[in-house]
Design a protein around this motif. Structure first.
Motif, PDB file in Angstrom:
ATOM      1  N   ALA A 103       0.819  -1.214   0.000  1.00  0.00           N
ATOM      2  CA  ALA A 103       0.000   0.000   0.000  1.00  0.00           C
ATOM      3  C   ALA A 103       0.850   1.260   0.000  1.00  0.00           C
ATOM      4  N   TYR A 104       2.047   1.181   0.588  1.00  0.00           N
ATOM      5  CA  TYR A 104       2.989   2.306   0.603  1.00  0.00           C
ATOM      6  C   TYR A 104       4.374   1.764   0.263  1.00  0.00           C
ATOM      7  N   ALA A 105       5.168   2.594  -0.397  1.00  0.00           N
ATOM      8  CA  ALA A 105       6.532   2.192  -0.740  1.00  0.00           C
ATOM      9  C   ALA A 105       7.418   3.427  -0.779  1.00  0.00           C
ATOM     10  N   VAL A 106       8.691   3.238  -0.453  1.00  0.00           N
ATOM     11  CA  VAL A 106       9.647   4.327  -0.575  1.00  0.00           C
ATOM     12  C   VAL A 106      10.386   4.197  -1.898  1.00  0.00           C
ATOM     13  N   ALA A 107      10.799   5.351  -2.427  1.00  0.00           N
ATOM     14  CA  ALA A 107      11.560   5.390  -3.674  1.00  0.00           C
ATOM     15  C   ALA A 107      12.561   6.535  -3.589  1.00  0.00           C
ATOM     16  N   PRO A 108      13.753   6.368  -4.141  1.00  0.00           N
ATOM     17  CA  PRO A 108      14.657   7.512  -4.249  1.00  0.00           C
ATOM     18  C   PRO A 108      13.996   8.613  -5.071  1.00  0.00           C
ATOM     19  N   ALA A 109      14.078   9.838  -4.600  1.00  0.00           N
ATOM     20  CA  ALA A 109      13.430  10.940  -5.320  1.00  0.00           C
ATOM     21  C   ALA A 109      13.951  11.056  -6.745  1.00  0.00           C
ATOM     22  N   GLY A 110      15.219  10.729  -6.949  1.00  0.00           N
ATOM     23  CA  GLY A 110      15.801  10.825  -8.282  1.00  0.00           C
ATOM     24  C   GLY A 110      15.338   9.776  -9.249  1.00  0.00           C
ATOM     25  N   GLN A 111      14.572   8.782  -8.775  1.00  0.00           N
ATOM     26  CA  GLN A 111      14.061   7.732  -9.642  1.00  0.00           C
ATOM     27  C   GLN A 111      12.560   7.860  -9.886  1.00  0.00           C
ATOM     28  N   CYS A 112      12.025   9.043  -9.620  1.00  0.00           N
ATOM     29  CA  CYS A 112      10.595   9.297  -9.839  1.00  0.00           C
ATOM     30  C   CYS A 112      10.398  10.131 -11.093  1.00  0.00           C
ATOM     31  N   LEU A 113       9.348   9.814 -11.804  1.00  0.00           N
ATOM     32  CA  LEU A 113       8.939  10.578 -12.982  1.00  0.00           C
ATOM     33  C   LEU A 113       7.494  11.013 -12.801  1.00  0.00           C
ATOM     34  N   PRO A 114       7.136  12.225 -13.246  1.00  0.00           N
ATOM     35  CA  PRO A 114       5.755  12.683 -13.088  1.00  0.00           C
ATOM     36  C   PRO A 114       4.808  11.899 -13.979  1.00  0.00           C
ATOM     37  N   VAL A 115       3.620  11.642 -13.478  1.00  0.00           N
ATOM     38  CA  VAL A 115       2.599  10.960 -14.275  1.00  0.00           C
ATOM     39  C   VAL A 115       1.766  12.005 -14.991  1.00  0.00           C
ATOM     40  N   PRO A 116       1.886  12.098 -16.309  1.00  0.00           N
ATOM     41  CA  PRO A 116       1.111  13.112 -17.040  1.00  0.00           C
ATOM     42  C   PRO A 116      -0.353  12.703 -17.185  1.00  0.00           C
ATOM     43  N   ASP A 117      -1.165  13.646 -17.594  1.00  0.00           N
ATOM     44  CA  ASP A 117      -2.594  13.366 -17.769  1.00  0.00           C
ATOM     45  C   ASP A 117      -2.845  12.301 -18.833  1.00  0.00           C
ATOM     46  N   SER A 118      -1.875  12.085 -19.703  1.00  0.00           N
ATOM     47  CA  SER A 118      -2.030  11.104 -20.778  1.00  0.00           C
ATOM     48  C   SER A 118      -1.996   9.665 -20.280  1.00  0.00           C
ATOM     49  N   LEU A 119      -1.576   9.457 -19.030  1.00  0.00           N
ATOM     50  CA  LEU A 119      -1.434   8.110 -18.495  1.00  0.00           C
ATOM     51  C   LEU A 119      -2.391   7.879 -17.332  1.00  0.00           C
ATOM     52  N   SER A 120      -2.964   6.680 -17.269  1.00  0.00           N
ATOM     53  CA  SER A 120      -3.633   6.245 -16.052  1.00  0.00           C
ATOM     54  C   SER A 120      -2.566   5.771 -15.070  1.00  0.00           C
ATOM     55  N   MET A 121      -2.931   5.615 -13.828  1.00  0.00           N
ATOM     56  CA  MET A 121      -1.973   5.126 -12.849  1.00  0.00           C
ATOM     57  C   MET A 121      -1.554   3.691 -13.160  1.00  0.00           C
ATOM     58  N   ILE A 122      -2.469   2.906 -13.703  1.00  0.00           N
ATOM     59  CA  ILE A 122      -2.124   1.538 -14.102  1.00  0.00           C
ATOM     60  C   ILE A 122      -1.079   1.569 -15.213  1.00  0.00           C
ATOM     61  N   GLU A 123      -1.283   2.427 -16.194  1.00  0.00           N
ATOM     62  CA  GLU A 123      -0.298   2.534 -17.277  1.00  0.00           C
ATOM     63  C   GLU A 123       1.044   3.043 -16.753  1.00  0.00           C
ATOM     64  N   ALA A 124       0.995   4.017 -15.857  1.00  0.00           N
ATOM     65  CA  ALA A 124       2.232   4.577 -15.321  1.00  0.00           C
ATOM     66  C   ALA A 124       3.022   3.529 -14.554  1.00  0.00           C
TER      67      ALA A 124
END
Length: 333
Positions: A103-124
């Motif tokens: 339900a929750y997970a940690v990630a390095p901030a440098g390994q995150c990419l923004p999810v644009p409106d063109s993607l669903s969360m499943i696709e992202a």
């Protein structure tokens, strides 16, 4: 920062085994370390390394959580020291060393990419693992450039479908292999220039036919074993062979003089064990070169099927059956 629950549902098998070991249990909700973010997970991708880890064949690297899951998408709900304040509340997808089946997970901030409106969360959630793998191996290690012809095995896998999509965007001619006529047809529908049924056709002969005897500039191989010498026969002079998995065997016998005579390059890589600095550099490169195509709706992952987190065992059964086309994704809702 929101109030966080003390525990969360997650999948972290207590012992290796078959899909039945994938049961949810309550684990402490993680807290982000310096340079990390905490993500409330909406969806997590299922990948072949997850299956290997479940079976006890692919332990997580030092420092990574033992919870399964190498990619995810969700909302940033807490920041570790030094993480950019602007990330709080943002929808992101991330490549992680583990922890995505939760339900929750940690990630390095440098390994995150923004999810644009063109993607669903499943696709992202279905993008990071295959995108980083194909980008670093086909475009960086194999130096594939516009106009090159490349051979990619497993054309309807997550890796294969991503390779097809990126080839269409960056001007590669792509040949893929697949294990049935139905999968050959699926690969062609997705944009493969050529697709070969490796069960009924000799892929070496077909590659030579397709390329007019020249061979291809690069091979992306996840099979290993006796495929390696056959792959070398598919390469043009100065061609590059990149190994990313060994599903068919971890050793191979190759004609060394042919490698010398034709100036072939054999290389390979694994992604999970690379450090956060390397993965952050790749993230920056993808953000500049690939993510504009994602934001424009030109690059989307192929989604095979979604399963609830509690049905992760069925997701793994689906992957092991080999009938999927594209990505399998777990959802937390």
């Amino acid at each position: 920062m929101i109030d966080l629950p003390e525990t969360m549902p997650a999948i972290d098998p207590v012992a290796p085994g078959g899909p039945d070991v994938l049961v949810t249990r309550d684990l402490p909700t993680p807290r982000p370390a310096p340079g990390e973010v905490l993500i409330r997970v909406a969806a997590a991708g299922v990948n072949r390394p997850d299956v290997l880890q479940r079976m006890g064949h692919y332990p997580p690297p030092p420092g990574a959580p033992s919870t399964l899951g190498l990619e995810l998408a969700g909302e940033v709900v807490a920041l570790g020291e030094g993480a950019d304040d602007a990330l709080l509340g943002q929808r992101v997808c991330a490549l992680v060393g583990g922890g995505g089946y939760a339900a929750y997970a940690v990630a390095p901030a440098g390994q995150c990419l923004p999810v644009p409106d063109s993607l669903s969360m499943i696709e992202a959630a279905a993008l990071p693992e295959t995108l980083y793998t194909v980008w670093t191996n086909l475009f960086e290690r194999a130096f594939a450039v516009e106009g090159d012809t490349v051979l990619v095995h497993g054309g309807t896998s997550g890796i294969g479908t991503m390779a097809i999509a990126l080839s269409r965007i960056f001007g590669l001619e792509i040949i893929v292999t697949a294990g049935s006529d139905a999968k050959v047809a699926a690969a062609k529908r997705l944009g493969a220039d050529h697709a070969i049924n490796y069960r009924s056709e000799d892929f070496v002969a077909r590659v030579k036919e397709i390329t007019g005897g020249r061979g291809c500039a690069a091979v992306l191989d996840m099979v290993g074993g006796d495929y390696v010498p056959r792959n070398l026969q598919c390469l043009a002079d100065d061609g590059r062979h990149v190994s990313i998995a060994v599903q068919g065997g971890a050793t191979a016998t190759i004609p060394i003089f042919e490698v010398m005579r034709r100036r072939l390059t054999l290389t390979g890589s694994t992604l999970r064990a690379r450090d956060a600095g390397f993965k952050s550099l790749v993230t920056d490169e993808i953000a500049h070169t690939v993510w504009p195509h994602v934001a424009a709706g030109k690059l989307k992952p192929v989604i095979d099927r979604t399963f609830a987190l509690s049905d992760a065992a069925d997701a793994h059964r689906r992957m092991e059956a080999g009938d999927h086309v594209g990505k399998i994704v777990l959802t937390m809702a």
